[in-house]
Design a protein around this motif. Structure first.
Motif, PDB file in Angstrom:
ATOM      1  N   PHE A  56      93.439  41.000  77.178  1.00 26.06           N
ATOM      2  CA  PHE A  56      94.732  41.133  76.492  1.00 26.06           C
ATOM      3  C   PHE A  56      94.877  42.538  75.919  1.00 26.06           C
ATOM      4  O   PHE A  56      95.917  43.191  76.088  1.00 26.06           O
ATOM      5  CB  PHE A  56      94.834  40.093  75.372  1.00 26.06           C
ATOM      6  N   ILE A  57      93.826  43.014  75.245  1.00 22.22           N
ATOM      7  CA  ILE A  57      93.876  44.353  74.640  1.00 22.22           C
ATOM      8  C   ILE A  57      94.020  45.429  75.713  1.00 22.22           C
ATOM      9  O   ILE A  57      94.786  46.392  75.560  1.00 22.22           O
ATOM     10  CB  ILE A  57      92.622  44.601  73.789  1.00 22.22           C
ATOM     11  N   ASP A  58      93.288  45.267  76.824  1.00 16.90           N
ATOM     12  CA  ASP A  58      93.399  46.239  77.917  1.00 16.90           C
ATOM     13  C   ASP A  58      94.821  46.278  78.471  1.00 16.90           C
ATOM     14  O   ASP A  58      95.333  47.355  78.809  1.00 16.90           O
ATOM     15  CB  ASP A  58      92.426  45.890  79.037  1.00 16.90           C
ATOM     16  N   ALA A  59      95.463  45.105  78.558  1.00 15.54           N
ATOM     17  CA  ALA A  59      96.815  45.034  79.125  1.00 15.54           C
ATOM     18  C   ALA A  59      97.836  45.731  78.232  1.00 15.54           C
ATOM     19  O   ALA A  59      98.704  46.463  78.719  1.00 15.54           O
ATOM     20  CB  ALA A  59      97.213  43.579  79.353  1.00 15.54           C
ATOM     21  N   VAL A  60      97.735  45.500  76.914  1.00 15.31           N
ATOM     22  CA  VAL A  60      98.757  46.055  76.013  1.00 15.31           C
ATOM     23  C   VAL A  60      98.465  47.499  75.621  1.00 15.31           C
ATOM     24  O   VAL A  60      99.337  48.167  75.047  1.00 15.31           O
ATOM     25  CB  VAL A  60      98.903  45.189  74.744  1.00 15.31           C
ATOM     26  N   THR A  61      97.250  47.983  75.901  1.00 14.51           N
ATOM     27  CA  THR A  61      96.928  49.375  75.585  1.00 14.51           C
ATOM     28  C   THR A  61      96.929  50.269  76.824  1.00 14.51           C
ATOM     29  O   THR A  61      96.585  51.454  76.726  1.00 14.51           O
ATOM     30  CB  THR A  61      95.550  49.483  74.895  1.00 14.51           C
ATOM     31  N   ALA A  62      97.295  49.699  77.971  1.00  8.83           N
ATOM     32  CA  ALA A  62      97.445  50.525  79.164  1.00  8.83           C
ATOM     33  C   ALA A  62      98.535  51.566  78.909  1.00  8.83           C
ATOM     34  O   ALA A  62      99.511  51.288  78.207  1.00  8.83           O
ATOM     35  CB  ALA A  62      97.808  49.650  80.367  1.00  8.83           C
ATOM     36  N   PRO A  63      98.384  52.770  79.465  1.00  7.79           N
ATOM     37  CA  PRO A  63      99.363  53.837  79.186  1.00  7.79           C
ATOM     38  C   PRO A  63     100.812  53.424  79.434  1.00  7.79           C
ATOM     39  O   PRO A  63     101.694  53.729  78.624  1.00  7.79           O
ATOM     40  CB  PRO A  63      98.924  54.957  80.139  1.00  7.79           C
ATOM     41  N   GLY A  64     101.062  52.731  80.535  1.00  7.99           N
ATOM     42  CA  GLY A  64     102.428  52.309  80.830  1.00  7.99           C
ATOM     43  C   GLY A  64     102.956  51.319  79.809  1.00  7.99           C
ATOM     44  O   GLY A  64     104.120  51.395  79.401  1.00  7.99           O
ATOM     45  N   ALA A  65     102.101  50.399  79.385  1.00  5.62           N
ATOM     46  CA  ALA A  65     102.515  49.410  78.396  1.00  5.62           C
ATOM     47  C   ALA A  65     102.791  50.061  77.047  1.00  5.62           C
ATOM     48  O   ALA A  65     103.781  49.742  76.372  1.00  5.62           O
ATOM     49  CB  ALA A  65     101.440  48.334  78.251  1.00  5.62           C
ATOM     50  N   VAL A  66     101.919  50.983  76.639  1.00  5.73           N
ATOM     51  CA  VAL A  66     102.101  51.677  75.353  1.00  5.73           C
ATOM     52  C   VAL A  66     103.409  52.467  75.361  1.00  5.73           C
ATOM     53  O   VAL A  66     104.185  52.436  74.392  1.00  5.73           O
ATOM     54  CB  VAL A  66     100.912  52.600  75.057  1.00  5.73           C
ATOM     55  N   VAL A 218     119.405  48.111  82.838  1.00  9.31           N
ATOM     56  CA  VAL A 218     118.748  48.154  84.142  1.00  9.31           C
ATOM     57  C   VAL A 218     119.333  49.232  85.052  1.00  9.31           C
ATOM     58  O   VAL A 218     118.610  49.833  85.863  1.00  9.31           O
ATOM     59  CB  VAL A 218     118.813  46.765  84.819  1.00  9.31           C
ATOM     60  N   LEU A 219     120.622  49.512  84.941  1.00 10.35           N
ATOM     61  CA  LEU A 219     121.249  50.506  85.803  1.00 10.35           C
ATOM     62  C   LEU A 219     121.360  51.865  85.123  1.00 10.35           C
ATOM     63  O   LEU A 219     121.006  52.885  85.702  1.00 10.35           O
ATOM     64  CB  LEU A 219     122.642  50.023  86.239  1.00 10.35           C
ATOM     65  N   ILE A 220     121.870  51.886  83.911  1.00  2.00           N
ATOM     66  CA  ILE A 220     122.114  53.166  83.252  1.00  2.00           C
ATOM     67  C   ILE A 220     120.827  53.779  82.699  1.00  2.00           C
ATOM     68  O   ILE A 220     120.744  54.983  82.485  1.00  2.00           O
ATOM     69  CB  ILE A 220     123.151  53.004  82.126  1.00  2.00           C
ATOM     70  N   GLY A 221     119.795  52.950  82.479  1.00  3.40           N
ATOM     71  CA  GLY A 221     118.559  53.473  81.892  1.00  3.40           C
ATOM     72  C   GLY A 221     117.717  54.292  82.833  1.00  3.40           C
ATOM     73  O   GLY A 221     117.014  55.208  82.420  1.00  3.40           O
ATOM     74  N   GLY A 222     117.742  53.954  84.103  1.00  6.67           N
ATOM     75  CA  GLY A 222     116.982  54.710  85.091  1.00  6.67           C
ATOM     76  C   GLY A 222     115.571  54.218  85.328  1.00  6.67           C
ATOM     77  O   GLY A 222     114.963  54.540  86.339  1.00  6.67           O
ATOM     78  N   ASN A 223     114.994  53.451  84.386  1.00  5.67           N
ATOM     79  CA  ASN A 223     113.658  52.866  84.547  1.00  5.67           C
ATOM     80  C   ASN A 223     112.615  53.931  84.893  1.00  5.67           C
ATOM     81  O   ASN A 223     111.809  53.776  85.818  1.00  5.67           O
ATOM     82  CB  ASN A 223     113.682  51.771  85.628  1.00  5.67           C
ATOM     83  N   ILE A 224     112.604  55.019  84.133  1.00  8.63           N
ATOM     84  CA  ILE A 224     111.635  56.088  84.357  1.00  8.63           C
ATOM     85  C   ILE A 224     110.429  55.852  83.452  1.00  8.63           C
ATOM     86  O   ILE A 224     110.565  55.877  82.221  1.00  8.63           O
ATOM     87  CB  ILE A 224     112.253  57.468  84.042  1.00  8.63           C
ATOM     88  N   PRO A 225     109.239  55.603  84.014  1.00  6.36           N
ATOM     89  CA  PRO A 225     108.055  55.338  83.184  1.00  6.36           C
ATOM     90  C   PRO A 225     107.780  56.476  82.205  1.00  6.36           C
ATOM     91  O   PRO A 225     107.801  57.650  82.577  1.00  6.36           O
ATOM     92  CB  PRO A 225     106.925  55.198  84.210  1.00  6.36           C
ATOM     93  N   GLY A 226     107.527  56.096  80.964  1.00  8.34           N
ATOM     94  CA  GLY A 226     107.228  57.090  79.941  1.00  8.34           C
ATOM     95  C   GLY A 226     108.437  57.771  79.346  1.00  8.34           C
ATOM     96  O   GLY A 226     108.311  58.525  78.380  1.00  8.34           O
TER      97      GLY A 226
END
Length: 278
Positions: A56-66, A218-226
């Protein structure tokens, strides 16, 4: 036997008049268990299914999740603050002023409740996207996220403040004005304390809605990681990548953040109500 004894209702009669009894409580408990508690239990179980607490900790502390959580919480806080200010202003105008088209504006406030959120994202993209007729291009930026989420969460604050503002005692305001208080003093010393519980409630609901929103960004945000990827989009990405435990872990984290914020706001609201009553 005294008259007071005869006129006093029996405990069973009081319960019947003021509540629904054990059957009603049982039905409510069962319904909440099926609709709320069971899904939450299943989600939590899934979140810890891959490696327990460590997984659980690994999942929520992954760079993309953070990054997704940071962007989501930050933008949601900004959106809640914006709506507290402008939602209060709108509620004030609708309650205290009379003008042509007031009924239309009042009905327009509820439009985000009826409009599918993805349609809102499409409309905002057409207005502020690459082919903007207004000459304003902000798609795939955090201001676009703020704009989209402000649109869908505005009614929560307005509808929370309106009924309280209607009930505010105008005589106290008039008395303060007659004693020489200016409008700012009247608002901050008399009106705002009475509105504070409603503002906290509306702002908390706006934050809770924004933190889990998907369709409007979902459309206007662009979904760019980080940069513009919010938590709901990250969760979808994990599901599509066949990592449901990571998606569930981030979902549980979002729920925990929302619950904590709403719980703290409820405590502050309760204390504010107590001060106003005293």
């Amino acid at each position: 036997m005294s008259t007071s004894t005869l006129s006093r209702p029996a405990p069973r009669e009081i319960a019947a008049a003021g509540g629904v009894g054990r059957l009603g409580v049982g039905v409510v408990t069962l319904w909440l268990s099926v609709i709320v508690l069971l899904p939450l239990a299943a989600l939590t179980t899934e979140a810890f299914s891959a490696g327990g607490i460590g997984g659980f900790i690994d999942a929520v502390t992954a760079p993309g999740a953070v990054d997704a959580l940071r962007i989501t919480v930050g933008v949601s806080l900004v959106v809640a603050l914006i709506n507290v200010v402008f939602g209060t202003l709108i509620a004030w105008v609708l309650v205290r002023d009379n003008f042509p088209g007031k009924g239309f504006i009042n009905a327009l406030i509820d439009l985000p409740f009826a409009l599918p959120t993805i349609v809102a994202s499409l409309v905002l993209l057409s207005l502020y996207g690459p082919d903007s007729p207004l000459g304003i291009t902000i798609n795939a930026t955090q201001p676009a996220l703020v704009l989209a989420l402000t649109f869908v969460t505005l009614p929560f604050v307005v509808r929370a403040v309106q009924p309280v503002l209607i009930e505010v005692d105008r005589d106290v305001e008039e008395a303060a004005a007659s004693l020489g208080a200016n409008n700012a003093t009247i608002f901050f010393r008399i009106v705002l304390p009475a509105l504070l519980p409603a503002l906290l409630s509306g702002g908390g609901l706006a934050f809770a809605r924004a933190i889990g929103e998907y369709g409007s960004v979902v459309l206007i945000g662009g979904n760019i990681p980080g940069q513009t990827q919010v938590a709901s989009q990250y969760i979808q990405e994990q599901i599509e990548s066949d990592v449901p435990s990571a998606a569930a872990a981030v979902s549980v984290t979002l729920l925990a953040i929302t619950f904590l914020v709403l719980f703290l706001l409820r405590i502050i609201s309760h204390r504010s109500e107590s001060k106003v009553e005293n």
